[in-house]
Structure formats: C-alpha cells, structure tokens
Enzyme design. Structure first.
Site, PDB file in Angstrom:
ATOM      1  N   VAL A 134      32.833   0.821 -36.351  1.00  0.00           N
ATOM      2  CA  VAL A 134      31.937   1.744 -35.648  1.00  0.00           C
ATOM      3  C   VAL A 134      30.529   1.172 -35.703  1.00  0.00           C
ATOM      4  O   VAL A 134      30.050   0.785 -36.772  1.00  0.00           O
ATOM      5  CB  VAL A 134      31.966   3.152 -36.287  1.00  0.00           C
ATOM      6  N   ASN A 135      29.866   1.113 -34.563  1.00  0.00           N
ATOM      7  CA  ASN A 135      28.556   0.462 -34.471  1.00  0.00           C
ATOM      8  C   ASN A 135      27.430   1.467 -34.224  1.00  0.00           C
ATOM      9  O   ASN A 135      27.665   2.559 -33.703  1.00  0.00           O
ATOM     10  CB  ASN A 135      28.572  -0.574 -33.344  1.00  0.00           C
ATOM     11  N   HIS A 192       2.094  16.457  14.799  1.00  0.00           N
ATOM     12  CA  HIS A 192       2.103  14.998  14.871  1.00  0.00           C
ATOM     13  C   HIS A 192       2.014  14.420  13.458  1.00  0.00           C
ATOM     14  O   HIS A 192       1.216  14.897  12.634  1.00  0.00           O
ATOM     15  CB  HIS A 192       0.917  14.513  15.713  1.00  0.00           C
ATOM     16  N   HIS A 234       9.037  -6.930 -46.237  1.00  0.00           N
ATOM     17  CA  HIS A 234       9.479  -8.303 -45.943  1.00  0.00           C
ATOM     18  C   HIS A 234      11.007  -8.438 -46.018  1.00  0.00           C
ATOM     19  O   HIS A 234      11.520  -9.522 -46.313  1.00  0.00           O
ATOM     20  CB  HIS A 234       8.834  -9.312 -46.900  1.00  0.00           C
ATOM     21  N   ASP A 271      -1.774  12.732  13.292  1.00  0.00           N
ATOM     22  CA  ASP A 271      -2.903  13.594  13.635  1.00  0.00           C
ATOM     23  C   ASP A 271      -2.932  14.886  12.833  1.00  0.00           C
ATOM     24  O   ASP A 271      -4.016  15.446  12.608  1.00  0.00           O
ATOM     25  CB  ASP A 271      -2.880  13.928  15.130  1.00  0.00           C
ATOM     26  N   SER A 323      34.550  -1.833 -31.562  1.00  0.00           N
ATOM     27  CA  SER A 323      35.017  -3.190 -31.287  1.00  0.00           C
ATOM     28  C   SER A 323      36.350  -3.165 -30.561  1.00  0.00           C
ATOM     29  O   SER A 323      37.198  -2.309 -30.812  1.00  0.00           O
ATOM     30  CB  SER A 323      35.163  -3.974 -32.597  1.00  0.00           C
ATOM     31  N   SER A 374       0.821  -1.211   0.000  1.00  0.00           N
ATOM     32  CA  SER A 374       0.000   0.000   0.000  1.00  0.00           C
ATOM     33  C   SER A 374       0.852   1.257   0.000  1.00  0.00           C
ATOM     34  O   SER A 374       0.333   2.361  -0.143  1.00  0.00           O
ATOM     35  CB  SER A 374      -0.910   0.015   1.232  1.00  0.00           C
ATOM     36  N   GLY A 375       2.158   1.096   0.205  1.00  0.00           N
ATOM     37  CA  GLY A 375       3.037   2.259   0.292  1.00  0.00           C
ATOM     38  C   GLY A 375       2.956   2.981   1.621  1.00  0.00           C
ATOM     39  O   GLY A 375       3.385   4.129   1.740  1.00  0.00           O
TER      40      GLY A 375
END
EC number: 4.2.1.2
Length: 462
Positions: free
Chosen positions: A323-324, A127, A186, A130, A316, A97-98
């Site tokens: 280069v990726n 309080h 495709h 309260d 790599s 419930s947190g």
C-alpha cells in the site's frame, strides 16, 4: 447539421443553427484548432458578470436603451446559471488579447438577447459590438475578466479547501501534543519534540500561506475596465470604469474598483503574477507537508513508520499487499505543476509590448488551473489521508529510546565535548546512552536518569 449564415466585416460564415455564437467565434474555432485546453468556464462566467455590469452602467449613464440593457442582463444571468455552457467552445490558444473570447460572449449575448426581445414583440435588435461591447475593448475587458475570475476562484475554491485541511491538521496537532517523538534535521536524528508540535508547524504554514494569498489577491481587485483600447478610455464615459466596478461588486459580493492607471492595467500583469507567487508558496508548503507525511508513514516494517495513514487502494501490480502513500504523491505532483505554471505566468507577464500584453489567455488559464489543482488536491488529501493520520506509538517510543541525540540534554551539565564522547561511544559499540555514560564514568545512573528526560526536552527551560 443545420447551419445559418452570420456576417462580420470579413464576410459571411456558416454557423451551427443550434448555437448562439456568431461569425467571429466561428472563425476562431476554424482558425485555432490547437490543443484541448478550452477557455476556463470561470473566465466565461467572469465575462458574463462583466457584460451584465457594463450594460447596467451604460444604462445608468444614458448610453444604452433600458430595454436592451435589461435583455443583455437577463442573458448574462442565464450564462451564470450555466444555461449556455456549450456556446463557449474556444481554446486558450487564440489571440493574446483574448479578443475572440470577448466576441464569443458578445455574440452569444447579442443573439440570445435579440431573441428574447422578439419573444416580447420588440422590434429592437442587439448588436454584439455596438450594444454588448459598448464603451469597451477586448483590451480592457479581458484583463477585467481575468481579475474577477481569479478573485472569485481564490475565495470560492481555494480558501474553503485550505481552511478545511488546516482545521483538521490543527485538531491532530492538539490531539497528539503529548506524544514525544524524535525530531529530525538533515534527514538525521535530532532532539525530541511532540508529534503535535511537528504538525503545528504544518498548520502555521497553511495559516501564513492563506495570509499571503489573501493579501496578494487584494491586488487583483483593481480592474482595467474603462481603459478601452490603449488605456486612454476612448469611446467610454469618464465614470464608466467606476460604475462597472460598482456593479461587479454588487453582483459578486467581492469588492472591486477601477484601476487608477489604465495604461498599467492593460499592459502589465504584475498583480496576477504576484498573486500566483503566493499560490506557489502554498504549493511549496504542501510539497513539504505531503513529503513529511509519506516519510513518517514509510514502512510498514523497514521505514520510519511513526504515523499510520489510510490504506485506500492496492499499491502494486506485482508486490502483493503493498500500500502506497498515493495522496501524498498526487499532492506533490500538483505542487510541481503549480511551480511550472508560475514559470509560465512569470514569462508571459514579462511580454507586455508598449500598450498591451498579448499573453493574457495563457496567464489566466495557468492561474485558474493552479487554483483548481490546489483546491482539489487539498480536498482529496484531506478526505483520503489527513483525517486518518494516527500515531504509531510503539514505533515512536522505540525510535525515541534508540536516538543518540537525547545526549543533547547533557550539554548544560557535562559540556558539549563530553556529551559527544558518550554519543560516539554508544554508536560505535552499540550501547545505550546511559550505558556509554556509565562506562566513561561521566555520570551515575541516578544523574543520567534525572538529566535525560525526553518529555522535558520539548520546551525551553530556564
């Protein structure tokens, strides 16, 4: 470390002297030493917004002393400024419930507000239950904080990131609208389109995703506050929920309202599940866009190579010069994580028993993580990839010229079957389409040149 003694209904607890939290927060720290996933700071800030608003609403209703309400509001303002971030140490893995996070806020605000009053020579004490939690339950405050945090995250983080990426891609679409390239369906060659048209599809995906996200986000503007423990509103004024929603609206600039059915608001999280579904749809679109970008940029010599993307870092540890497409890879991993988060949220939201769902922390944790990852991911992809996308015109033209699917332009003139004969012969014998058409004596060179114009194949024709 120095300690002080705090008390709750279960007895005394030692608490670090330099922290404002109290006994229940300390018990939660000691009882739930699980993982490293802290309650998101956005939830903490949403609680500060809520506690400020409930104090002012109670003051308006005559249920809370003005001096106390103003002290509570002042501390909440400081929480919103990040002044007490280190006073909210609890993990997500706590009561469903947190309650402990609600009490964490109640205790910090109460202790600091009491100190503020003492500084003003007031003999009043505040309080946590309260006063700070007056007219409330964890059961209605936590779902309220969930919705406030979620709405603000979408508008403050996600929308700006989405708009930025969308606008840059739109600029690219317009800039490259005259570059004719081969289409692909495709993963096979298809009829031509322009690079701008291809990118415009990505732009429209982001436009539609934004529309769906904002529409779904609106569902979370209804707040549970005022329902208290089980939705009946026990110990709360009948107008409390609406007044708190008004105060939250004033403070955030986002419109919120009191949920028309508090029983639903406490036990169901269908609204946040629905909203996360829109985030998943965005993730699916980003997955597709990122994949298209890395496919189109593949190579540099043996791939498609029709676009060039920025080279940000070596790709790599063994292959020199490689280069990726790292930004695409990061974004696709983010998309996968969001899809996993959606599964978690969907299951957790299904577990409301009777009057309360007790999977609340994990629901909001995953929702906010999705917003954070999507926002950061789009910003990174934008800054380090999208802004630098450029066409490789030479490769685009070479691929276009070699495509057999340009033969589609001949369908209206010589029929599907004859066009297929040309394509098959060209493919079998390594001929151009024109050479195959001439060999089959289906067209003259002049007729072929007039009928097969890639630039005329990118739009409808009467």
């Amino acid at each position: 470390m120095e300690y002080r003694i705090e008390r709750d209904t279960m007895g005394e607890v030692k608490v670090p002297a330099d922290k404002f939290w109290g006994a229940q927060t300390q018990r939660s720290k000691e009882n739930f030493k699980i993982g490293s996933e802290k309650m998101p700071m956005r939830v903490v800030k949403a609680f500060a917004i809520l506690k400020r608003s409930t104090a002012l609403a109670n003051k308006r209703l005559g249920n809370l002393d003005a001096e106390k309400a103003e002290a509570i509001a002042a501390v909440c303002d400081d929480v919103l400024k990040g002044k007490y971030d280190d006073n909210f140490p609890l993990v997500v893995w706590q009561t469903g419930s947190g309650t402990q996070s609600n009490m964490n806020m109640n205790e910090v605000v109460a202790n600091r507000a009491t100190a503020l009053l003492k500084e003003k020579n007031s003999d009043q004490t505040i309080h946590p239950n309260d006063d700070v939690n007056r007219s409330q339950s964890s059961n209605d405050t936590f779902p309220t904080a969930m919705h406030v945090a979620a709405v603000l995250a979408v508008y403050e983080q996600l929308v700006p990131a989405l708009d930025q990426l969308r606008n840059t891609l739109d600029e690219k679409a317009k800039a490259y609208n005259d570059i004719v390239k081969i289409g692909r369906t495709h993963l096979q060659d298809a009829t031509p389109l322009t690079l701008g048209q291809e990118i415009s599809g990505w732009v429209h995906m982001l436009d539609r995703s934004k529309e769906m996200i904002l529409e779904a986000t609106d569902k979370m503007r209804a707040l549970a506050i005022g329902g208290t423990a089980v939705g009946t509103g026990i110990n709360a004024h009948p107008e409390f929920g609406e007044l708190v929603s008004e105060e939250i609206t004033k403070l955030t600039g986002q419109t919120f309202s009191s949920s028309p059915n508090k029983f639903h608001a406490l036990t169901s999280h269908d609204e946040i599940t629905y909203a996360h579904g829109a985030l998943k749809a965005l993730a699916a679109d980003l997955m597709k866009i990122a994949n298209d970008v890395r496919w189109l940029a593949s190579g540099p010599r043996c791939g498609i190579g029709e676009i060039v993307i920025p080279e940000n870092e070596p790709g790599s540890s063994i292959m020199p010069g490689k280069v990726n497409p790292t930004q695409s890879e990061a974004l696709t991993m983010i998309a996968a994580q969001i899809m996993g988060n959606d599964a978690t949220i969907g299951f957790a939201a299904s577990q409301g028993n009777f009057e309360l769902n007790v999977f609340k922390p994990v629901i909001i944790y995953n929702f906010l993580q999705s917003v954070q990852l999507l926002s950061d991911g789009m910003n990174s992809f934008h800054d380090k990839c999208a802004v630098g996308i450029e066409p490789n015109k030479e490769t685009i033209q070479e691929n276009l010229s070699n495509s057999l699917m340009l033969v589609t332009a001949l369908n209206p003139h010589i029929g599907y079957e004859n066009a297929a004969k040309i394509a098959k012969l060209a493919h079998k014998e390594g001929l151009t389409l024109k050479e195959a058409a001439l060999k089959l004596e289906l067209l003259t060179e002049e007729q072929f040149n007039e009928m097969v114009k890639p630039e005329d194949m990118v739009k409808p024709k009467a």
